[in-house]
Design an enzyme around this catalytic site. Structure first.
Site, PDB file in Angstrom:
ATOM      1  N   ASP A 152       0.841  -1.202   0.000  1.00 53.69           N
ATOM      2  CA  ASP A 152       0.000   0.000   0.000  1.00 53.69           C
ATOM      3  C   ASP A 152       0.874   1.250   0.000  1.00 53.69           C
ATOM      4  O   ASP A 152       2.041   1.207   0.424  1.00 53.69           O
ATOM      5  CB  ASP A 152      -0.890   0.038   1.251  1.00 53.69           C
ATOM      6  CG  ASP A 152      -1.871  -1.117   1.275  1.00 53.69           C
ATOM      7  OD1 ASP A 152      -2.152  -1.682   0.203  1.00 53.69           O
ATOM      8  OD2 ASP A 152      -2.333  -1.450   2.385  1.00 53.69           O
TER       9      ASP A 152
HETATM   10  N1  URA Z   1      -1.277  -5.920   3.863  1.00 52.70           N
HETATM   11  C1  URA Z   1      -1.771  -4.665   3.873  1.00 52.70           C
HETATM   12  O1  URA Z   1      -2.808  -4.391   4.463  1.00 52.70           O
HETATM   13  N2  URA Z   1      -1.063  -3.724   3.229  1.00 52.70           N
HETATM   14  C2  URA Z   1       0.105  -3.944   2.584  1.00 52.70           C
HETATM   15  O2  URA Z   1       0.695  -3.037   2.036  1.00 52.70           O
HETATM   16  C3  URA Z   1       0.592  -5.265   2.588  1.00 52.70           C
HETATM   17  C4  URA Z   1      -0.129  -6.238   3.228  1.00 52.70           C
END
Ligand code: URA
Length: 244
Positions: free
Chosen positions: A110
């Protein structure tokens, strides 16, 4: 970092690397006048060639240069999206040298997640790491609004409902000593659903406040690698390793 200058290498090495034969076999082919460089028979195995410019033929067949794979292990900072291009956001590709064509991030973190992100142009390796059924371990350092109870950690381990068809697969949740009012844990998952860690933590009644990936398969984020920096992995060491 790769140099800008065009690389040259010995003709026999070029042919051997292309799979034409062993080093001694290709030397023999060269001696037997089976190899041409730019249309001229070449009898010296040590002849230097530039794969991007010189046309090498074996028995009249053009031996094309092999694609060069590069592997960057990036410590992704928050604020960058895991994409090759984006009309509005900064992308992780801006953080590594553009020395090879076709670079892309392997999987997705993310925008606000930090940590280990592999960037490569090796599609087969990405496939080995990402394709469904491979279940490559991914470990995250997670901070939460409040500490999780051991029962909540057990729920994360056994599988929780995050609104998908099935509960999450078994995971490993290792609670770390809280810091102030914050909870901390290491969470290892084997799948890669959208926002998976955040949704799992939400499912047990709290929220993620900070997330960082610290390992993926056999790759670990070096502890001394500053956020926003990368290391280039040696293809020879990454390729034969089992990454699951
Ligand atoms: N899980 C999440 O919620 N975000 C990420 O970036 C990776 C795994």
């Amino acid at each position: 970092m790769k140099k800008e200058t065009k690389t040259t290498l010995r003709l026999d090495k070029y042919l051997a690397d292309s799979g034409a034969g062993t080093r001694s076999e290709v030397k023999e082919m060269i001696r037997k006048s089976r190899v041409k460089v730019n249309g001229e028979t070449e009898k010296k195995p040590e002849r230097k060639i530039c794969p991007e410019q010189d046309r090498v033929e074996l028995d009249q067949i053009w031996i094309r240069p092999q694609p060069e794979f590069v592997y960057y292990l990036l410590n992704k900072p928050a604020g960058y999206v895991s994409a090759t291009t984006d009309p509005a956001e900064k992308t992780v590709l801006e953080l590594v040298p553009q020395t090879a064509k076709g670079l892309f991030p392997v999987g997705r973190l993310d925008k606000d997640t930090e940590g280990l992100l592999l960037i490569t142009n090796d599609g087969m390796l990405a496939h080995r790491l990402l394709s469904p059924g491979k279940h490559v371990d991914k470990t995250y350092y997670v901070e939460t609004e409040r500490p999780l109870t051991p029962e909540e950690a057990a729920k994360l381990e056994n599988g929780v409902d995050i609104g998908e068809k099935n509960p999450t697969l078994p995971a490993r949740a290792e609670l770390l000593p809280p810091e102030g009012t914050k909870g901390r844990l290491h969470l290892t998952i084997h799948e890669g659903k959208y926002h998976q860690v955040k949704r799992m933590v939400h499912a047990v009644g709290t929220e993620v406040t900070y997330l960082k990936r610290i390992s993926m398969g056999s790759l670990a984020l070096p502890e001394n690698l500053p956020v926003g920096s990368f290391i280039e992995l040696d293809p020879e060491t990454i390729k034969p390793r089992p990454l699951q």
